[in-house]
Design a protein around this motif. Structure first.
Motif, PDB file in Angstrom:
ATOM      1  N   TYR A 145       0.792  -1.224   0.000  1.00  0.00           N
ATOM      2  CA  TYR A 145       0.000   0.000   0.000  1.00  0.00           C
ATOM      3  C   TYR A 145       0.827   1.279   0.000  1.00  0.00           C
ATOM      4  CZ  TYR A 145      -3.665  -3.347   1.195  1.00  0.00           C
ATOM      5  OH  TYR A 145      -4.532  -4.411   1.197  1.00  0.00           O
ATOM      6  N   ALA A 146       2.145   1.143  -0.142  1.00  0.00           N
ATOM      7  CA  ALA A 146       2.999   2.334  -0.242  1.00  0.00           C
ATOM      8  C   ALA A 146       2.557   3.142  -1.455  1.00  0.00           C
ATOM      9  CB  ALA A 146       4.464   1.936  -0.361  1.00  0.00           C
ATOM     10  N   GLY A 147       2.289   4.427  -1.238  1.00  0.00           N
ATOM     11  CA  GLY A 147       1.832   5.299  -2.304  1.00  0.00           C
ATOM     12  C   GLY A 147       0.324   5.262  -2.523  1.00  0.00           C
ATOM     13  N   LEU A 148      -0.366   4.340  -1.862  1.00  0.00           N
ATOM     14  CA  LEU A 148      -1.815   4.212  -2.019  1.00  0.00           C
ATOM     15  C   LEU A 148      -2.577   4.705  -0.796  1.00  0.00           C
ATOM     16  CD1 LEU A 148      -1.974   0.664  -3.662  1.00  0.00           C
ATOM     17  CD2 LEU A 148      -1.987   2.896  -4.805  1.00  0.00           C
ATOM     18  N   VAL A 149      -1.937   4.656   0.366  1.00  0.00           N
ATOM     19  CA  VAL A 149      -2.531   5.141   1.611  1.00  0.00           C
ATOM     20  C   VAL A 149      -1.495   6.060   2.266  1.00  0.00           C
ATOM     21  CG1 VAL A 149      -3.918   3.040   1.876  1.00  0.00           C
ATOM     22  CG2 VAL A 149      -1.763   3.230   3.093  1.00  0.00           C
ATOM     23  N   PRO A 150      -1.907   6.872   3.220  1.00  0.00           N
ATOM     24  CA  PRO A 150      -0.946   7.794   3.844  1.00  0.00           C
ATOM     25  C   PRO A 150       0.275   7.070   4.422  1.00  0.00           C
ATOM     26  CG  PRO A 150      -3.188   8.350   4.487  1.00  0.00           C
ATOM     27  CD  PRO A 150      -3.265   7.030   3.763  1.00  0.00           C
ATOM     28  N   GLN A 151       1.453   7.547   4.045  1.00  0.00           N
ATOM     29  CA  GLN A 151       2.691   6.907   4.484  1.00  0.00           C
ATOM     30  C   GLN A 151       2.838   6.935   5.999  1.00  0.00           C
ATOM     31  OE1 GLN A 151       4.733   5.124   2.448  1.00  0.00           O
ATOM     32  NE2 GLN A 151       5.694   4.446   4.352  1.00  0.00           N
ATOM     33  N   HIS A 152       2.402   8.022   6.647  1.00  0.00           N
ATOM     34  CA  HIS A 152       2.541   8.080   8.101  1.00  0.00           C
ATOM     35  C   HIS A 152       1.704   6.985   8.778  1.00  0.00           C
ATOM     36  CE1 HIS A 152      -1.111  10.577   7.630  1.00  0.00           C
ATOM     37  NE2 HIS A 152      -1.385  10.238   8.871  1.00  0.00           N
ATOM     38  N   ALA A 197      -6.554   7.411   8.305  1.00  0.00           N
ATOM     39  CA  ALA A 197      -5.690   8.532   8.709  1.00  0.00           C
ATOM     40  C   ALA A 197      -6.139   9.834   8.053  1.00  0.00           C
ATOM     41  CB  ALA A 197      -4.231   8.220   8.390  1.00  0.00           C
ATOM     42  N   GLY A 198      -7.458  10.025   7.998  1.00  0.00           N
ATOM     43  CA  GLY A 198      -8.010  11.262   7.472  1.00  0.00           C
ATOM     44  C   GLY A 198      -8.115  11.341   5.960  1.00  0.00           C
ATOM     45  N   VAL A 199      -7.805  10.270   5.271  1.00  0.00           N
ATOM     46  CA  VAL A 199      -7.845  10.251   3.810  1.00  0.00           C
ATOM     47  C   VAL A 199      -8.849   9.194   3.351  1.00  0.00           C
ATOM     48  CG1 VAL A 199      -6.487   9.770   1.717  1.00  0.00           C
ATOM     49  CG2 VAL A 199      -5.433  10.978   3.648  1.00  0.00           C
ATOM     50  N   LEU A 200      -9.683   9.554   2.382  1.00  0.00           N
ATOM     51  CA  LEU A 200     -10.607   8.570   1.808  1.00  0.00           C
ATOM     52  C   LEU A 200      -9.845   7.693   0.819  1.00  0.00           C
ATOM     53  CD1 LEU A 200     -13.919  10.542   1.205  1.00  0.00           C
ATOM     54  CD2 LEU A 200     -13.434   8.798   2.933  1.00  0.00           C
ATOM     55  N   VAL A 201      -9.956   6.376   1.026  1.00  0.00           N
ATOM     56  CA  VAL A 201      -9.264   5.402   0.190  1.00  0.00           C
ATOM     57  C   VAL A 201     -10.322   4.601  -0.566  1.00  0.00           C
ATOM     58  CG1 VAL A 201      -7.658   3.456   0.184  1.00  0.00           C
ATOM     59  CG2 VAL A 201      -7.399   5.276   1.892  1.00  0.00           C
ATOM     60  N   PRO A 202     -10.376   4.737  -1.904  1.00  0.00           N
ATOM     61  CA  PRO A 202     -11.412   4.044  -2.672  1.00  0.00           C
ATOM     62  C   PRO A 202     -11.109   2.552  -2.857  1.00  0.00           C
ATOM     63  CG  PRO A 202     -10.042   5.365  -4.140  1.00  0.00           C
ATOM     64  CD  PRO A 202      -9.558   5.611  -2.738  1.00  0.00           C
ATOM     65  N   GLU A 203     -12.159   1.764  -2.747  1.00  0.00           N
ATOM     66  CA  GLU A 203     -12.071   0.326  -2.973  1.00  0.00           C
ATOM     67  C   GLU A 203     -13.096  -0.077  -4.026  1.00  0.00           C
ATOM     68  OE1 GLU A 203     -10.983  -2.193   0.858  1.00  0.00           O
ATOM     69  OE2 GLU A 203     -12.876  -1.133   1.104  1.00  0.00           O
ATOM     70  N   GLU A 224      -8.773   0.445  -5.098  1.00  0.00           N
ATOM     71  CA  GLU A 224      -8.998   0.760  -6.507  1.00  0.00           C
ATOM     72  C   GLU A 224      -7.688   0.920  -7.290  1.00  0.00           C
ATOM     73  OE1 GLU A 224     -11.708   3.880  -9.037  1.00  0.00           O
ATOM     74  OE2 GLU A 224     -10.786   4.610  -7.187  1.00  0.00           O
ATOM     75  N   HIS A 225      -6.687   1.525  -6.686  1.00  0.00           N
ATOM     76  CA  HIS A 225      -5.443   1.810  -7.397  1.00  0.00           C
ATOM     77  C   HIS A 225      -4.355   0.759  -7.159  1.00  0.00           C
ATOM     78  CE1 HIS A 225      -7.211   5.535  -8.633  1.00  0.00           C
ATOM     79  NE2 HIS A 225      -7.466   5.838  -7.371  1.00  0.00           N
ATOM     80  N   ASN A 226      -4.707  -0.358  -6.548  1.00  0.00           N
ATOM     81  CA  ASN A 226      -3.740  -1.429  -6.318  1.00  0.00           C
ATOM     82  C   ASN A 226      -3.733  -2.348  -7.548  1.00  0.00           C
ATOM     83  OD1 ASN A 226      -2.093  -3.480  -5.415  1.00  0.00           O
ATOM     84  ND2 ASN A 226      -3.027  -3.580  -3.384  1.00  0.00           N
ATOM     85  N   VAL A 227      -3.046  -1.899  -8.569  1.00  0.00           N
ATOM     86  CA  VAL A 227      -3.045  -2.591  -9.862  1.00  0.00           C
ATOM     87  C   VAL A 227      -2.501  -4.017  -9.728  1.00  0.00           C
ATOM     88  CG1 VAL A 227      -2.120  -2.523 -12.218  1.00  0.00           C
ATOM     89  CG2 VAL A 227      -2.871  -0.412 -11.102  1.00  0.00           C
ATOM     90  N   ARG A 228      -1.449  -4.188  -8.967  1.00  0.00           N
ATOM     91  CA  ARG A 228      -0.835  -5.516  -8.805  1.00  0.00           C
ATOM     92  C   ARG A 228      -1.838  -6.501  -8.204  1.00  0.00           C
ATOM     93  NH1 ARG A 228       2.706  -4.302  -5.267  1.00  0.00           N
ATOM     94  NH2 ARG A 228       4.241  -3.485  -6.685  1.00  0.00           N
ATOM     95  N   ALA A 229      -2.523  -6.093  -7.144  1.00  0.00           N
ATOM     96  CA  ALA A 229      -3.492  -6.986  -6.503  1.00  0.00           C
ATOM     97  C   ALA A 229      -4.676  -7.254  -7.431  1.00  0.00           C
ATOM     98  CB  ALA A 229      -3.978  -6.389  -5.189  1.00  0.00           C
ATOM     99  N   ARG A 230      -5.134  -6.237  -8.116  1.00  0.00           N
ATOM    100  CA  ARG A 230      -6.266  -6.423  -9.030  1.00  0.00           C
ATOM    101  C   ARG A 230      -5.912  -7.423 -10.124  1.00  0.00           C
ATOM    102  NH1 ARG A 230      -9.528  -0.846  -9.915  1.00  0.00           N
ATOM    103  NH2 ARG A 230     -10.823  -2.334 -11.047  1.00  0.00           N
ATOM    104  N   ARG A 231      -4.715  -7.334 -10.646  1.00  0.00           N
ATOM    105  CA  ARG A 231      -4.264  -8.284 -11.667  1.00  0.00           C
ATOM    106  C   ARG A 231      -4.219  -9.702 -11.092  1.00  0.00           C
ATOM    107  NH1 ARG A 231      -0.294  -5.139 -13.700  1.00  0.00           N
ATOM    108  NH2 ARG A 231       1.167  -5.927 -12.167  1.00  0.00           N
ATOM    109  N   PHE A 232      -3.724  -9.837  -9.863  1.00  0.00           N
ATOM    110  CA  PHE A 232      -3.668 -11.148  -9.188  1.00  0.00           C
ATOM    111  C   PHE A 232      -5.068 -11.741  -9.063  1.00  0.00           C
ATOM    112  CE2 PHE A 232      -4.094 -13.471  -5.170  1.00  0.00           C
ATOM    113  CZ  PHE A 232      -3.173 -14.498  -5.354  1.00  0.00           C
TER     114      PHE A 232
END
Length: 167
Positions: free
Chosen positions: A21-28, A154-160, A128-136
């Motif tokens: 999820y690096a780059g897909l959800v807040p790094q902190h 962490a305060g960010v909306l993450v689409p699924e 939604e943006h996890n291309v590797r997992a979606r392909r799997f």
């Protein structure tokens, strides 16, 4: 999975999240994940989990290298279970083991288990943006079914998006 596997499963989950999820959800948020805290939470969940929920582990050379969890589909909008369908709740592999067949073996075992339990189909949620997992998941016979939602992390909306397949 046994209770003795909880610490190792939590290491798989935490490292899996941090890698996948690096780059897909807040790094902190990813940086703040802690195996010990996760293990404490997972121990409580493990003892309370209904019998229909099954946790599977993959091992290589005596070490846990992957984890999957399956059970009845959870309808987040109603807060109820739908016992007519199965859900793949989680599937994570240690980052250094990605591409070695462990994820595929866990997927096969999850599908076989739910098929044996009489479920006609399985659903799962994927970022939604996890291309590797979606392909799997697509290689495993899943396809998007049109359902989408976002959760706050962490305060960010993450689409699924929801994927489904027949068994």
């Amino acid at each position: 999975m046994t209770e003795d596997d909880i610490e190792a499963v939590c290491a798989v989950r935490v490292r899996g999240w941090q890698w996948a999820y690096a780059g897909l959800v807040p790094q902190h948020f990813l940086d703040g994940l802690d195996v010990e805290e996760e293990a404490q939470r997972r121990r409580e969940l493990f003892t309370k989990a209904p019998a229909e929920v099954v946790n599977l582990v993959a091992e290589r050379a005596g070490s846990v290298t992957g984890w999957a969890a399956v059970g009845p589909y959870r309808d987040e909008t109603t807060g109820r279970r739908d016992d007519a369908l199965a859900e793949l709740y989680a599937l994570y592999v240690m980052p250094e083991q990605v591409g070695t067949g462990i994820g595929r073996a866990l997927m096969t075992a999850s599908l076989d288990l739910t098929r044996e339990r009489g479920y006609p189909g399985m659903r799962l949620w994927v970022l939604e943006h996890n291309v590797r997992a979606r392909r799997f998941y697509e290689r495993a016979g899943f396809a998007p079914d049109g359902a989408e939602e976002a959760f706050e992390l962490a305060g960010v909306l993450v689409p699924e998006v929801r994927y489904a397949r027949s068994l």
